[in-house]
Design a protein around this motif. Sequence first.
Motif, short mmCIF file in Angstrom:
data_model
loop_
_atom_site.label_atom_id
_atom_site.label_comp_id
_atom_site.label_asym_id
_atom_site.label_seq_id
_atom_site.Cartn_x
_atom_site.Cartn_y
_atom_site.Cartn_z
N HIS A 187 0.84 -1.20 0.00
CA HIS A 187 0.00 0.00 0.00
C HIS A 187 0.88 1.26 0.00
O HIS A 187 2.00 1.24 0.50
N HIS A 190 0.06 6.02 2.97
CA HIS A 190 0.35 6.68 4.24
C HIS A 190 1.29 7.86 4.03
O HIS A 190 2.21 7.78 3.23
N ASP A 196 5.18 1.33 8.45
CA ASP A 196 3.88 1.21 7.80
C ASP A 196 3.62 2.57 7.13
O ASP A 196 3.17 3.48 7.80
N TYR A 297 -4.15 -5.84 6.17
CA TYR A 297 -3.87 -5.09 4.94
C TYR A 297 -4.68 -5.65 3.77
O TYR A 297 -5.73 -6.25 3.97
N TYR A 325 3.31 2.41 15.89
CA TYR A 325 2.39 2.20 14.75
C TYR A 325 1.40 3.37 14.63
O TYR A 325 0.78 3.77 15.61
N HIS A 326 1.28 3.91 13.42
CA HIS A 326 0.36 5.01 13.14
C HIS A 326 0.60 6.23 14.04
O HIS A 326 -0.36 6.88 14.49
#
Length: 439
Positions: A187, A190, A196, A297, A325-326
């Motif tokens: 992907h 982001h 990620d 995902y 994460y995030h």
Amino acid sequence: MNLYDLRDSIDNNDVGKEMYGLIEELYPICRSITGNGARQSLDILKKHIPLTIQEIPTGTQVFDWTVPKEWNIKDACIKNSKGDKVIDFQDSNLHVVNYSVPIRKEMTLAELKDHLHTIPEYPDWIPYRTSYYKETWGFCLSHNQFLKLEDDDYEVLIDSSLKDGHLAYGEYYLSGRNGDEILISCHICHPSLSNDNLSGIAVSTFLAKYLSSLSLKFSYRFLFIPGTIGSITWLSLNESNVSKIKHGLVLACVGDSGRYTYKKSRLGNAEIDRIVMNILKHSGEENKAIDFSPYGYDERQYCSPGFNLPVGCFMRTPYGEYPEYHTSADNLDFVQPGYLAASFSILLSILSVIESNDRYLSLNSKCEPQLGRRGLYDHLGGKAGSKARQLAMLWVLNLSDGNHTLLDISDRSGLDFSLIKNAADSLTDSGLITVMDKR
Ligand SMILES: [Zn+2]
């Protein structure tokens, strides 16, 4: 050159640095599921691989979903009554809730607070938030920044646009000797977040780049797509060709220091599942295999029941299992060249197995052939590895009955796949076995 030669000839240090360099270049860009950030990122990838960029118009119906309006952003900030910027998009693109609608408005702190997001447990980190399918706006900030906001009148500006446009994704098809395909998907949606998902983009790009110079059995399809809507769109537009996909991997979170994690396909015992688990078991690295779940995902879409493709997800620490994460702490320090290179090397091993997992037939199946006469048996013994090599030959000879793949033999003998493959090559050269149904 084949994949084994490539794996052995690559300098992991150099590849790690190259992948990290790409992450550094992509990091500042404000990406989203649509918009110029994704396009700009795909253009950078084009310097490494000849990607085809597809543009799918807003409103296109893709199964139960619709390609959304295109989002772009130029600037955003929150100013206090003195005109000082207390939150500035130019400092971090995570400061704006991704897909925020445009706004220019004065408001009190109380009104503003409804649109602010923080992580009190990690007061220095900025969270990453999105609102793709509900038109709203918001800011993300560290909890420490939030605590400093005084009771004041604030001017809020988000210079964004949400209009009919396109969803862009990148596709690179590498043609092999047969039309059966390996899907590698990552992907690209982001903003400034490294593990990620920039790590997946970098590793996919360099796999594609290095594979492009090889003679390959399978064809490879690399997808660089926005999460969820991208894979749904791709599947919807390519439904008639999906049956060509024989093995697939979603790559994400492959640049951190954590153990390897393999999330199996929905099938659970697909060849790709067995191959990844075999390679991880023999890697000497800490690893864990987890069963498929309909969360995560894009494997969620590839493994939806109407497709049920043999696609797993290869990660180091999985989504949600690391506190960074995030958040803004998933930054350029969180991923390191060495971890990227180690993931890359494991993936090359996985693809090597896919490329060479053939069945063989013994041409001398009644009792063992005399290996010594053919120079295949080391009478003196004791040489490092020679016992394992001989054992591998005996296993390959015994299981070359046309029913067992080299992976079956590796799994059953507990011997490393490359040892089994080398034994099969030596025995083939000596005329003792022959490859069947070269798949
Ligand atoms: Zn994510």
